[in-house]
Scaffold this active site. Structure first.
Site, PDB file in Angstrom:
ATOM      1  N   ASN A   1       0.840  -1.188   0.000  1.00  0.00           N
ATOM      2  CA  ASN A   1       0.000   0.000   0.000  1.00  0.00           C
ATOM      3  C   ASN A   1       0.882   1.247   0.000  1.00  0.00           C
ATOM      4  OD1 ASN A   1      -2.322   1.649   0.237  1.00  0.00           O
ATOM      5  ND2 ASN A   1      -3.330   0.091   1.490  1.00  0.00           N
TER       6      ASN A   1
ATOM      7  N   HIS B   1      23.239   0.689  11.632  1.00  0.00           N
ATOM      8  CA  HIS B   1      24.480   1.462  11.635  1.00  0.00           C
ATOM      9  C   HIS B   1      25.344   1.036  12.822  1.00  0.00           C
ATOM     10  CE1 HIS B   1      22.867   3.903   8.472  1.00  0.00           C
ATOM     11  NE2 HIS B   1      21.771   4.088   9.179  1.00  0.00           N
TER      12      HIS B   1
ATOM     13  N   GLY C   1      -0.925  -1.350   8.752  1.00  0.00           N
ATOM     14  CA  GLY C   1      -0.357  -0.033   8.512  1.00  0.00           C
ATOM     15  C   GLY C   1       0.549   0.455   9.631  1.00  0.00           C
TER      16      GLY C   1
ATOM     17  N   THR D   1      10.683  -7.218  16.115  1.00  0.00           N
ATOM     18  CA  THR D   1      12.122  -7.315  16.387  1.00  0.00           C
ATOM     19  C   THR D   1      12.631  -8.745  16.360  1.00  0.00           C
ATOM     20  OG1 THR D   1      11.751  -7.443  18.775  1.00  0.00           O
ATOM     21  CG2 THR D   1      12.056  -5.235  17.817  1.00  0.00           C
TER      22      THR D   1
ATOM     23  N   ARG E   1       4.454  -8.976  20.134  1.00  0.00           N
ATOM     24  CA  ARG E   1       4.336 -10.259  20.827  1.00  0.00           C
ATOM     25  C   ARG E   1       3.059 -10.941  20.353  1.00  0.00           C
ATOM     26  NH1 ARG E   1       6.504  -7.032  25.182  1.00  0.00           N
ATOM     27  NH2 ARG E   1       8.491  -7.936  25.808  1.00  0.00           N
TER      28      ARG E   1
END
Length: 187
Positions: free
Chosen positions: A89, A119, A146, A169, A184
């Site tokens: 989208n 980085h 979204g 993550t 989670r």
């Protein structure tokens, strides 16, 4: 390649090793992507089609019936592979340094961000453009809501759902719904 020859920054990037973002070959690839993205984001929909020709040409793989809404941004494009019927989208950003694989019929909501690059934590190295990249794999029939953020090194299994606004993550098991920051399993 002989063992005593240095590897290019692009080879190091692909191998998940530390490399310099400022490498001339990588800079040229980013500039090429910027031109393709500009075309995609500025062509009228009737002329652009599902994905503008220049963007289609630089993407690593594009299955049948894929669509990317405008605006769209990516770093290289060459490290993105989209399976048949994958959909993104509007407003998606993909920093595809480490490679992004998007499965068949995956639906990626508006303003989703996929970051495969990290980085260096040492300020002098970070300022020198030193970074490392890890791939993201999004399975078949995945729905990413979204505003979600997907970090490098994550695999999202087939049929999983990532709730809007989540920050992913770690890996998401197939068929699992995740939400939150960090994301989670829910429900």
């Amino acid at each position: 390649m002989a063992a005593d020859q240095p590897r290019s920054a692009r080879e190091k990037m692909a191998a998940g090793e530390w490399y310099s973002f400022w490498d001339p070959e990588l800079t040229a690839l980013r500039e090429r992507a910027q031109e393709a993205i500009f075309e995609h984001n500025t062509l009228p929909p009737s002329k652009r089609g599902n994905i503008a020709p220049a963007l289609t040409a630089i993407l690593g793989a594009v299955g049948e019936g894929c669509r990317i809404e405008q605006p769209f941004h990516c770093a290289y494009g060459v490290n993105i592979a989209m399976g048949d019927g994958a959909y993104m989208n509007f407003g998606c950003v993909i920093l595809d340094h480490g490679g992004v694989t998007i499965g068949r019929k995956a639906m990626i909501g508006p303003r989703v961000q996929i970051y495969t690059v990290e980085h260096h934590r040492e300020p002098d190295l970070r300022n020198a453009g030193v970074e490392v990249a890890r791939p993201v794999v999004i399975g078949d029939n995945v729905w990413i809501g979204g505003g979600a953020i997907i970090l490098g090194g994550v695999t999202i299994g087939d049929g999983a759902i990532v709730a809007a606004g989540s920050v992913v993550t770690r890996d998401v098991l197939p068929g699992t719904t995740v939400a939150g920051n960090p994301a989670r399993a829910v429900g």
